[in-house]
Design a protein around this motif. Structure first.
Motif, PDB file in Angstrom:
ATOM      1  N   GLY A   1       0.792  -1.225   0.000  1.00 55.49           N
ATOM      2  CA  GLY A   1       0.000   0.000   0.000  1.00 55.49           C
ATOM      3  C   GLY A   1       0.818   1.265   0.000  1.00 55.49           C
ATOM      4  O   GLY A   1       0.263   2.358  -0.178  1.00 55.49           O
ATOM      5  N   LEU A   2       2.128   1.162   0.190  1.00 55.92           N
ATOM      6  CA  LEU A   2       2.988   2.351   0.167  1.00 55.92           C
ATOM      7  C   LEU A   2       3.176   2.803  -1.276  1.00 55.92           C
ATOM      8  O   LEU A   2       3.543   2.012  -2.134  1.00 55.92           O
ATOM      9  N   ARG A   3       2.948   4.072  -1.533  1.00 56.04           N
ATOM     10  CA  ARG A   3       3.068   4.619  -2.883  1.00 56.04           C
ATOM     11  C   ARG A   3       4.088   5.765  -2.926  1.00 56.04           C
ATOM     12  O   ARG A   3       4.275   6.474  -1.933  1.00 56.04           O
ATOM     13  N   ILE A   4       4.716   5.922  -4.069  1.00 57.69           N
ATOM     14  CA  ILE A   4       5.622   7.046  -4.285  1.00 57.69           C
ATOM     15  C   ILE A   4       4.793   8.293  -4.567  1.00 57.69           C
ATOM     16  O   ILE A   4       3.960   8.310  -5.476  1.00 57.69           O
ATOM     17  N   ILE A   5       5.012   9.329  -3.765  1.00 57.46           N
ATOM     18  CA  ILE A   5       4.280  10.592  -3.903  1.00 57.46           C
ATOM     19  C   ILE A   5       4.897  11.425  -5.020  1.00 57.46           C
ATOM     20  O   ILE A   5       6.106  11.430  -5.217  1.00 57.46           O
ATOM     21  N   ARG A   6       4.046  12.134  -5.751  1.00 61.25           N
ATOM     22  CA  ARG A   6       4.520  13.105  -6.745  1.00 61.25           C
ATOM     23  C   ARG A   6       4.595  14.474  -6.081  1.00 61.25           C
ATOM     24  O   ARG A   6       3.590  15.152  -5.905  1.00 61.25           O
ATOM     25  N   GLN A   7       5.785  14.886  -5.706  1.00 54.49           N
ATOM     26  CA  GLN A   7       5.952  16.134  -4.978  1.00 54.49           C
ATOM     27  C   GLN A   7       6.191  17.310  -5.920  1.00 54.49           C
ATOM     28  O   GLN A   7       6.762  17.143  -7.001  1.00 54.49           O
TER      29      GLN A   7
END
Length: 326
Positions: free
Chosen positions: A110-116
């Protein structure tokens, strides 16, 4: 995690395979804070409260200076920010099939890479050099409180991350007052390059990985580690495999336990080949798994690095809790 709903001011969107707390607590971003049953923070210039309850993601936005017609894009902004369109099952399936990676994958589901936002990500990681996670959070909060723009959600006041123009206008001493130390000079110099237009962070999105990394490494305060973090978290270059001391330890102990003289370059070359197309996700899972499991073995809960390795550094290639809302 089964399919749930994204609720944003009576708007519903389907979501799946998402763990909010793991995502926000995985060392990608440093400004989200626990509030009530969820988290409060900003996404660019918009304040947001996000709460996960069972399979439902509840989102509440604060005031925005944008025209009314642009507020209709806010639900899409949440989905974009949290990477809800990333095909997470396929990404996890692409990971190498080995015991260490499998344990990290199962732990981090469930961990996702955030688009910062690009400037915010770049500036934050410049501030992260040789700092532990708790200290990076303190710096981020201090910069926001002193130089950011005020936002309000419910009774909660918060501040956006300051623009490069605002940082460029600040004096080095003012930045040092935000606990930046020697990083103040690098942050200010980079802000001046970005605010003047000499370095166009948005235009760099069109560059290949090699060109993007080269440009980033030419900025004051940016080495290979910070460059790879910015490539992964701001430019969505999912092959980027940041190597900080946590990941270095994982690689040396579990993948090369009998090789005592592996160089940094050899570790980078191995990681780029072995972890493949979604190496950035693999790295983030390995990093989060190592860091959280180390907490259970008496390592400081606020430290971003094992005690044996000290604080964050840029020797290799680098990779949110107040009262609730009313």
């Amino acid at each position: 995690m089964s399919v749930g709903r994204l609720l944003v001011d009576f708007t519903e969107c389907a979501i799946s395979d998402f763990d909010l707390e793991k995502t926000l607590d995985s060392g990608q971003v440093f400004h989200w804070e626990k509030a009530g049953g969820g988290f409060v923070g900003t996404i660019a210039d918009v304040a947001a409260y996000v709460e996960e309850e069972n399979d439902v993601l509840k989102v509440r936005f604060g005031g925005t200076p944008k025209p009314a017609r642009e507020t209709h894009a806010l639900p899409k902004r949440i989905a974009h920010y949290f990477g809800l369109d990333h095909p997470l099952p396929e990404i996890c399936e692409s990971f190498p099939n080995d015991p260490v990676m499998n344990a990290a994958r199962d732990f981090c589901r469930g961990l996702r890479i955030i688009r910062q936002p690009k400037w915010e990500c770049l500036a934050t990681f410049i501030c992260s050099s040789m700092k532990q996670v708790a200290h990076i959070r303190q710096i981020s909060l201090a910069l926001r409180n002193r130089f950011g723009e005020r936002r309000k959600i419910g009774s909660r006041v918060m501040y956006t991350f300051p623009s490069p123009q605002r940082i460029a206008r600040a004096s080095e001493n003012q930045l040092r007052g935000c606990k930046l130390g020697y990083r103040a000079k690098n942050l200010r110099a980079t802000a001046q390059l970005v605010s003047s237009g000499e370095c166009d962070l948005e235009l760099w999105s069109t560059l290949p990985d090699s060109g993007l990394r080269k440009n980033l490494c030419q900025l004051p305060g940016v080495g290979a580690k910070i460059a790879n973090c910015v490539m992964l978290f701001a430019y969505e270059r999912l092959r980027s495999f940041p190597i900080d001391v946590w990941i270095e330890r994982v690689l040396r102990q579990h993948y090369f336990p009998r090789r005592k003289k592996m160089t940094a370059q050899q570790l980078r070359e191995f990681s780029e080949t072995y972890f493949g197309e979604h190496g950035g996700y693999a790295q983030q899972y390995l990093f989060h798994h190592a860091r959280i499991t180390s907490r259970k073995t008496e390592v400081s809960r606020d430290s971003s690095t094992p005690k044996a390795f000290g604080a964050r550094n840029d020797r290799l290639a680098q990779v949110v809790s107040p009262a609730g809302l009313r």
